[in-house]
Design a protein around this motif. Structure first.
Motif, PDB file in Angstrom:
ATOM      1  N   SER A  81       0.831  -1.208   0.000  1.00  0.00           N
ATOM      2  CA  SER A  81       0.000   0.000   0.000  1.00  0.00           C
ATOM      3  C   SER A  81       0.864   1.256   0.000  1.00  0.00           C
ATOM      4  CB  SER A  81      -0.931   0.008   1.213  1.00  0.00           C
ATOM      5  OG  SER A  81      -0.184   0.047   2.410  1.00  0.00           O
ATOM      6  N   PHE A  82       0.332   2.302  -0.632  1.00  0.00           N
ATOM      7  CA  PHE A  82       1.004   3.602  -0.667  1.00  0.00           C
ATOM      8  C   PHE A  82       0.153   4.687  -0.016  1.00  0.00           C
ATOM      9  CE2 PHE A  82       2.078   1.215  -4.590  1.00  0.00           C
ATOM     10  CZ  PHE A  82       3.354   0.839  -4.211  1.00  0.00           C
ATOM     11  N   HIS A  83      -1.070   4.343   0.362  1.00  0.00           N
ATOM     12  CA  HIS A  83      -1.985   5.227   1.092  1.00  0.00           C
ATOM     13  C   HIS A  83      -2.757   4.366   2.089  1.00  0.00           C
ATOM     14  CE1 HIS A  83      -1.500   8.744  -1.608  1.00  0.00           C
ATOM     15  NE2 HIS A  83      -1.326   7.826  -2.542  1.00  0.00           N
ATOM     16  N   VAL A  84      -3.462   5.020   3.002  1.00  0.00           N
ATOM     17  CA  VAL A  84      -4.348   4.283   3.907  1.00  0.00           C
ATOM     18  C   VAL A  84      -5.482   3.682   3.084  1.00  0.00           C
ATOM     19  CG1 VAL A  84      -5.891   4.452   5.881  1.00  0.00           C
ATOM     20  CG2 VAL A  84      -3.775   5.794   5.829  1.00  0.00           C
ATOM     21  N   LEU A  85      -5.713   2.355   3.223  1.00  0.00           N
ATOM     22  CA  LEU A  85      -6.677   1.647   2.377  1.00  0.00           C
ATOM     23  C   LEU A  85      -7.992   1.422   3.127  1.00  0.00           C
ATOM     24  CD1 LEU A  85      -4.346  -1.057   0.769  1.00  0.00           C
ATOM     25  CD2 LEU A  85      -4.847   1.256  -0.028  1.00  0.00           C
ATOM     26  N   GLU A 127       5.457   1.483 -13.902  1.00  0.00           N
ATOM     27  CA  GLU A 127       4.359   2.295 -13.388  1.00  0.00           C
ATOM     28  C   GLU A 127       4.403   2.400 -11.869  1.00  0.00           C
ATOM     29  OE1 GLU A 127      -0.168   3.193 -14.733  1.00  0.00           O
ATOM     30  OE2 GLU A 127       0.999   1.635 -15.675  1.00  0.00           O
ATOM     31  N   VAL A 128       4.720   1.303 -11.176  1.00  0.00           N
ATOM     32  CA  VAL A 128       4.800   1.342  -9.723  1.00  0.00           C
ATOM     33  C   VAL A 128       5.937   2.232  -9.270  1.00  0.00           C
ATOM     34  CG1 VAL A 128       5.321  -0.028  -7.668  1.00  0.00           C
ATOM     35  CG2 VAL A 128       3.679  -0.858  -9.326  1.00  0.00           C
ATOM     36  N   GLN A 129       7.091   2.069  -9.894  1.00  0.00           N
ATOM     37  CA  GLN A 129       8.254   2.860  -9.519  1.00  0.00           C
ATOM     38  C   GLN A 129       7.958   4.343  -9.644  1.00  0.00           C
ATOM     39  OE1 GLN A 129      11.629   2.557 -12.104  1.00  0.00           O
ATOM     40  NE2 GLN A 129      13.086   3.125 -10.533  1.00  0.00           N
ATOM     41  N   THR A 130       7.248   4.697 -10.686  1.00  0.00           N
ATOM     42  CA  THR A 130       6.938   6.103 -10.917  1.00  0.00           C
ATOM     43  C   THR A 130       5.881   6.615  -9.955  1.00  0.00           C
ATOM     44  OG1 THR A 130       7.437   5.792 -13.246  1.00  0.00           O
ATOM     45  CG2 THR A 130       6.237   7.779 -12.653  1.00  0.00           C
ATOM     46  N   LEU A 131       4.733   5.932  -9.935  1.00  0.00           N
ATOM     47  CA  LEU A 131       3.568   6.477  -9.233  1.00  0.00           C
ATOM     48  C   LEU A 131       3.636   6.365  -7.725  1.00  0.00           C
ATOM     49  CD1 LEU A 131       0.692   5.394 -11.616  1.00  0.00           C
ATOM     50  CD2 LEU A 131       1.322   7.706 -11.001  1.00  0.00           C
ATOM     51  N   SER A 132       4.344   5.376  -7.179  1.00  0.00           N
ATOM     52  CA  SER A 132       4.353   5.197  -5.732  1.00  0.00           C
ATOM     53  C   SER A 132       5.027   6.365  -5.024  1.00  0.00           C
ATOM     54  CB  SER A 132       5.068   3.895  -5.372  1.00  0.00           C
ATOM     55  OG  SER A 132       6.419   3.939  -5.772  1.00  0.00           O
ATOM     56  N   TYR A 156      -3.177   3.811  -5.158  1.00  0.00           N
ATOM     57  CA  TYR A 156      -3.430   3.401  -3.775  1.00  0.00           C
ATOM     58  C   TYR A 156      -2.529   2.244  -3.352  1.00  0.00           C
ATOM     59  CZ  TYR A 156      -7.605   6.336  -3.536  1.00  0.00           C
ATOM     60  OH  TYR A 156      -8.456   7.399  -3.518  1.00  0.00           O
ATOM     61  N   CYS A 157      -2.397   1.243  -4.206  1.00  0.00           N
ATOM     62  CA  CYS A 157      -1.603   0.087  -3.814  1.00  0.00           C
ATOM     63  C   CYS A 157      -1.291  -0.760  -5.042  1.00  0.00           C
ATOM     64  CB  CYS A 157      -2.337  -0.750  -2.765  1.00  0.00           C
ATOM     65  SG  CYS A 157      -3.808  -1.595  -3.389  1.00  0.00           S
ATOM     66  N   SER A 158      -0.384  -1.713  -4.851  1.00  0.00           N
ATOM     67  CA  SER A 158      -0.136  -2.729  -5.864  1.00  0.00           C
ATOM     68  C   SER A 158      -0.422  -4.087  -5.235  1.00  0.00           C
ATOM     69  CB  SER A 158       1.306  -2.669  -6.361  1.00  0.00           C
ATOM     70  OG  SER A 158       2.205  -3.005  -5.323  1.00  0.00           O
ATOM     71  N   ILE A 159      -0.944  -4.998  -6.050  1.00  0.00           N
ATOM     72  CA  ILE A 159      -1.254  -6.353  -5.596  1.00  0.00           C
ATOM     73  C   ILE A 159      -0.586  -7.288  -6.590  1.00  0.00           C
ATOM     74  CG2 ILE A 159      -3.084  -7.982  -4.998  1.00  0.00           C
ATOM     75  CD1 ILE A 159      -4.987  -5.622  -4.674  1.00  0.00           C
ATOM     76  N   LEU A 172      -2.677  -2.918 -10.307  1.00  0.00           N
ATOM     77  CA  LEU A 172      -2.466  -1.568  -9.799  1.00  0.00           C
ATOM     78  C   LEU A 172      -3.831  -0.972  -9.494  1.00  0.00           C
ATOM     79  CD1 LEU A 172       0.246  -0.195 -12.265  1.00  0.00           C
ATOM     80  CD2 LEU A 172       0.573  -1.009  -9.948  1.00  0.00           C
ATOM     81  N   VAL A 173      -3.994  -0.469  -8.279  1.00  0.00           N
ATOM     82  CA  VAL A 173      -5.289   0.068  -7.840  1.00  0.00           C
ATOM     83  C   VAL A 173      -5.182   1.584  -7.764  1.00  0.00           C
ATOM     84  CG1 VAL A 173      -7.059   0.022  -6.075  1.00  0.00           C
ATOM     85  CG2 VAL A 173      -5.712  -2.035  -6.534  1.00  0.00           C
ATOM     86  N   TYR A 174      -5.958   2.263  -8.634  1.00  0.00           N
ATOM     87  CA  TYR A 174      -5.933   3.720  -8.746  1.00  0.00           C
ATOM     88  C   TYR A 174      -7.241   4.335  -8.242  1.00  0.00           C
ATOM     89  CZ  TYR A 174      -2.378   2.894 -12.410  1.00  0.00           C
ATOM     90  OH  TYR A 174      -1.286   2.505 -13.131  1.00  0.00           O
ATOM     91  N   GLU A 175      -7.179   5.661  -8.089  1.00  0.00           N
ATOM     92  CA  GLU A 175      -8.434   6.377  -7.942  1.00  0.00           C
ATOM     93  C   GLU A 175      -9.207   6.274  -9.260  1.00  0.00           C
ATOM     94  OE1 GLU A 175      -8.022  10.679  -7.712  1.00  0.00           O
ATOM     95  OE2 GLU A 175      -6.054  10.579  -8.663  1.00  0.00           O
ATOM     96  N   TYR A 176     -10.509   6.273  -9.164  1.00  0.00           N
ATOM     97  CA  TYR A 176     -11.355   6.179 -10.357  1.00  0.00           C
ATOM     98  C   TYR A 176     -11.750   7.580 -10.796  1.00  0.00           C
ATOM     99  CZ  TYR A 176     -15.380   5.172 -13.332  1.00  0.00           C
ATOM    100  OH  TYR A 176     -16.253   5.113 -14.389  1.00  0.00           O
ATOM    101  N   LEU A 177     -11.550   7.869 -12.059  1.00  0.00           N
ATOM    102  CA  LEU A 177     -11.916   9.174 -12.609  1.00  0.00           C
ATOM    103  C   LEU A 177     -13.198   9.014 -13.427  1.00  0.00           C
ATOM    104  CD1 LEU A 177      -9.988  11.449 -11.828  1.00  0.00           C
ATOM    105  CD2 LEU A 177      -8.736   9.309 -12.042  1.00  0.00           C
TER     106      LEU A 177
END
Length: 982
Positions: free
Chosen positions: A651-655, A727-732, A743-746, A754-759
């Motif tokens: 995780s990279f944010h609180v889930l 993508e993980v290396q960049t966005l995390s 938000y996180c990688s699984i 890769l779990v993102y915010e939904y636009l």
């Protein structure tokens, strides 16, 4: 008990109480520091190794204590920390005087608790990603050093906080361009102890107050990239200790004030991109200058002779002014001179001969002046030179032979002069040469075959000279060559067949020579060739059928001695006139030529073409059927395999969701898109929140499940999918409002999520090129452009390492519920490592229509390729057109189309999307101008994303001044392309 005994007992008790108080204080500080540790996150697990309950606080890494053993300094700067800063805990440390948290990735708003750190003398929270406004800091009256630069703050800045900080020595607030506009703060010029004042790029407007002269201790004053206007006040001459003065990119007017020459300690001075005028005589006493940049102003008169005696001057940039007279004869003769650009002036006289005396000069740029005389022979030995530009002057004589072979020179540009002589065999030593422009001179002789040893050549322009002899066959060894202009010379003999080896060719012009023999069949293998002009020669034989495979926007074979049939696939209206003046040609359907006889080859060719088309259609149909079956099977395999794998969550944010919620939603009915690196799904959580999930397989299996026996072998070869790692290396590590949130990688052995915010509003492409288009007004388009530009600016300029996205396009700009943009899809992103060259990456990627032209001839691409792609997006916003449209013509795109329409103001206005309201059409043209700058052919001519953001902000609706069209119909685009910008 005696008095002495009582005194000893009291002293002993006092010592015990003091020890107890220190023990309690140390215990409190230990608990405070441990609570701070829990609030911070760091990718480096070793950072907090020493922060353990068993260690005293003074042994913690980054912690310093005073003589009483109390914490007085916290230095956690430049450690890649994330999270929010717990100022409520930090300010409980009673003796804290130094707090250094700069150069991290902290985010969120600044707590009001910061005001409780009343003992602070040093505060650095700059170079972070905070949000919101800066709180009132007036309680921090002991501050001497304050760094808030490039910290992400916005809104109204509390300038009055400084009224209590009379001891400030350093004030650094620059690079916060989201601050509300404010007049130059009067309170700042009352801080008379200031040594360092950095207010660049923080939305200051108005005039520099005369009271600036009160800051007599200033060593550094930086006010660049603001909205400052008016004249430079004479009082600035009181700043006798000033070492650096930065006034770049404002709206300053008038002359240098009398007395400016008193700034005799000045070493670095930049007042470029203003409206300053007058002569430079006030600078003749600034003999400690190391760097002087005054380009793009209105200065006139002569360059002071005294500049030739400046022993430290190494950088001099005066281009785009109105300077006259000669350059100082001794310029650079007594210093380690490095760089001069005095282009686009009216300078006369000779080139100073001694600028490379110390052998360190890298760039000599004096183009577009009225210089005369010869090139001094001294420059033939200047092996440090990388750019040599003297075009558009009145220079004459022979070019010293050593110039052609300078080992580090990247560009030789001596066009539009009166040079004579030959290109010598020395050119074989020019191992770094990429472009050579010598057109419009009186050069003669043969082109030496040694030119093939300059293997990095991309462009050669020898046109409008007197070259003769054969074109050397070694030309085919220049595999990166993109442009070859040899027209209007006296070349003879055949066109070498080896020309087909130059697979990067885009433009060939050999017109108006004396070339003979057949047109090489190998030209048909140049699949990216766009323009071929062989007219006005003595070429003979038949037109090779292989030319039919090319997608040419220009073909001119006229006025030769060609015979036989014109290939059927070249016999259409676009090439009308391409074959004129060849009396031996025939055609089945061009009326101006005689009809070919049955045995001339035309009918046979037609039958062959029909057969190929029929076979191609059959193959295409079978391919489509196979693909449909494959995709259907792949989707079923994907859903089945997800349930079998074991997963690791990072995780990279609180889930607020679980792994199972994500996995259960990866199914066909939730599929919302397919990208180059994986499928994308919409996930609706049990609490109603929405997420976007990208599923990427870890091999090239195309979505098929790997068997257990082969999976470890595949993984050892390639690890996780390269797209996933990128993508993980960049966005995390990224925190920016205009970059999509990860938000996180699984991950599992076989695939990754890769779990993102939904636009919810999809992509900009959807809004511009589908039925949604009518809902996108100009003000919204403008805000999208600015937001997306800020996202890219962050990637290019504000990350610890440069991030090149490499696939910028409107479909990768996603929109939230308020139509605010997010840069997305970093599957192709490239983080430039600190120990590698920043200039380029050797991976070709991107989307047709957005790809910068340098991809066609070199692997050396950098962040300027992103700038080009973003320029295409701006063109989409202005015109409403796709990057590739049939109306542009064969092998043409929106950039070509826009350039061809810059003929008059009417044609420019016609490009604006008809759905944009009339009141905003002039303002749309301002954005179009920025787009044209971004899509300059040469990367060096494109602005940085930081400059793009500034230009867009200046183009805010209701602040626009229209594009300038001169009386002869030439647009500002012509001026942009013809001018030198670095």
């Amino acid at each position: 008990m005696s008095a002495a005994s009582i005194l000893r007992r009291n002293l002993h008790l006092l010592s015990l109480f003091s020890l107890l108080r220190l023990t309690i204080s140390a215990s409190d500080e230990l608990q405070t520091l441990l609570s701070i540790k829990t609030s911070l996150q760091s990718p480096n697990a070793d950072v907090f190794n020493s922060w353990k309950p068993t260690n005293p606080p003074c042994k913690f890494a980054g912690i310093t204590c005073n003589s009483d053993g109390s914490v007085n300094s916290i230095d956690l700067s430049n450690q890649k920390h994330t999270g929010t800063v717990p100022f409520d805990s930090i300010c409980q440390l009673p003796s804290l005087e130094t707090l250094a948290l700069g150069k991290n990735s902290f985010s969120g708003p600044i707590s009001e608790d910061l005001k409780n750190c009343v003992r602070l003398k040093y505060l650095d929270i700059g170079n972070n990603f905070f949000s919101g406004s800066v709180p009132d800091l007036s309680s921090l009256s002991r501050l001497e050093y304050l760094y808030l630069n490039n910290s992400g703050f916005s809104g109204k800045f509390p300038w009055n906080s400084f009224s209590n900080m009379t001891g400030l020595i350093v004030l650094s607030l620059g690079d916060n361009n989201q601050f509300d506009r404010a007049l130059f703060p009067d309170v700042v010029v009352g801080l008379t102890k200031l040594n360092w004042l950095y207010l660049a790029n923080c939305s200051i407007e108005g005039k520099i107050p005369p009271e600036i002269g009160n800051l007599t201790e200033l060593v550094n004053l930086e006010l660049s990239d603001n909205y400052i206007s008016g004249k430079i006040p004479p009082e600035i001459s009181k700043l006798s200790k000033l070492w650096q003065l930065e006034l770049y990119n404002n709206g300053l007017t008038g002359k240098f004030p009398v007395g400016f020459g008193n700034l005799t300690s000045l070493e670095k001075f930049d007042a470029s991109r203003n409206y300053l005028e007058g002569d430079l005589s006030e600078l003749r006493t600034l003999n400690k200058l190391v760097s002087l940049h005054l380009y793009k102003n209105e200065f006139f008169g002569e360059v002071p002779v005294a500049f030739g005696d400046f022993e430290k001057l190494v950088d001099l940039s005066l281009y785009a002014n109105k300077l006259t007279g000669p350059l100082p004869e001794r310029l650079g003769s007594v210093s380690d001179f490095n760089f001069i650009d005095a282009s686009e002036n009216f300078l006369t006289g000779r080139i100073p001969p001694e600028m490379c005396n110390q052998g360190k000069m890298m760039e000599l740029m004096l183009l577009q002046n009225k210089l005369s005389g010869e090139i001094p022979a001294t420059y033939a030995n200047c092996t440090s030179l990388t750019r040599f530009r003297l075009s558009n002057n009145s220079l004459s004589g022979e070019v010293p032979s050593g110039i052609w072979g300078l080992p580090k020179v990247d560009l030789i540009d001596i066009a539009l002069n009166q040079f004579e002589g030959q290109i010598t065999s020395d050119i074989g030593n020019a191992k770094s040469l990429t472009e050579i422009f010598v057109n419009n001179n009186h050069l003669s002789g043969e082109l030496p075959p040694e030119i093939s040893k300059a293997t990095g050549l991309i462009a050669i322009d020898l046109s409008d000279n007197q070259f003769s002899g054969n074109i050397p066959a070694t030309i085919g060894e220049l595999r990166l060559l993109n442009r070859l202009h040899l027209h209007n010379n006296m070349f003879s003999g055949p066109i070498p067949d080896t020309i087909g080896n130059c697979v990067a060719f885009n433009d060939i012009n050999m017109a108006h020579n004396s070339l003979s023999g057949d047109i090489p069949v190998s030209i048909g293998s140049l699949l990216v060739l766009n323009s071929l002009n062989l007219s006005e020669n003595a070429l003979s034989g038949q037109i090779p059928v292989t030319l039919s495979s090319l997608r040419l926007s220009l073909l001119d074979l006229s006025d030769n001695q060609l015979t036989g049939p014109i290939p059927q696939s070249l016999s259409y209206e676009a090439y009308n006139g391409s074959f004129a003046g060849n009396n031996g040609l025939c055609s089945q359907n061009i009326k101006s030529f005689r009809r070919c006889s049955p045995d001339s080859g035309g009918s046979k060719e037609l039958r062959l073409v029909i057969l190929c088309v029929a076979l191609g259609a059959i193959v295409l149909l079978l391919s489509v059927l196979c693909m449909m079956l494959f995709l259907k099977k792949s989707q079923k395999d994907e859903e089945r395999s997800l349930k079998e794998d074991s997963w690791d969550v990072k995780s990279f944010h609180v889930l607020s969701f679980t792994e199972d919620e994500i996995l259960d939603s990866i199914k066909q009915e939730n599929l919302i898109g397919k990208g180059g690196s994986g499928n994308v799904y919409r996930v609706v959580l049990s609490n109603g929140d929405e997420l976007a999930v990208k599923h990427i397989w870890n091999s090239d299996s195309g979505g098929r499940k790997k068997s257990r026996s082969t999976a470890p072998m595949l993984k050892s070869c390639s690890g996780k999918s390269r797209e996933f790692d990128a993508e993980v290396q960049t966005l995390s590590s990224i925190r920016h409002v205009n970059v999509v949130k990860l938000y996180c990688s699984i991950t599992s052995e076989d695939s990754s999520l890769l779990v993102y915010e939904y636009l919810p509003n999809g992509s900009l492409w959807d809004w511009l090129h589908t039925c949604r288009k009518m809902g996108l007004d100009w003000e919204t388009r403008y805000k999208i452009a600015v937001g997306a530009a800020k996202g890219l600016e962050y990637l290019h300029h504000s990350c610890e390492r440069l991030v090149i996205h490499r696939d910028v396009k409107s479909s990768n700009i996603l929109l939230d519920e308020f139509l605010k943009p997010r840069i997305a899809d970093f599957g192709l992103a490239k983080i430039v490592q600190a120990n590698t060259s920043k200039d380029s990456t050797h991976v070709i990627a991107g989307t047709h229509g957005y790809i910068a032209p340098e991809y066609g001839y070199t692997y050396k691409v950098n962040e300027k390729s992103d700038v080009y792609s973003f320029g295409v997006v701006l063109m989409e916003l202005v015109t409403g057109k796709r990057p590739i449209e049939p109306e542009y013509g064969e092998n043409r795109d929106i950039v070509n189309w826009a350039s061809n329409n810059l003929k008059s103001k009417e044609s420019v206005l016609s490009m604006v999307d008809s759905t944009i309201q009339e009141a905003y059409r002039e303002e749309a043209i301002k954005m179009l101008r920025i787009a044209i700058l971004c899509t300059a052919r040469l990367p060096a001519l494109r602005p940085t994303m930081r400059s793009v953001v500034q230009m867009l902000e200046e183009a805010e609706p209701c602040r626009f001044v229209g594009i300038i069209v001169s009386k002869d119909g030439a647009s500002e685009k012509d001026e942009v392309e013809d001018s030198y910008k670095g």
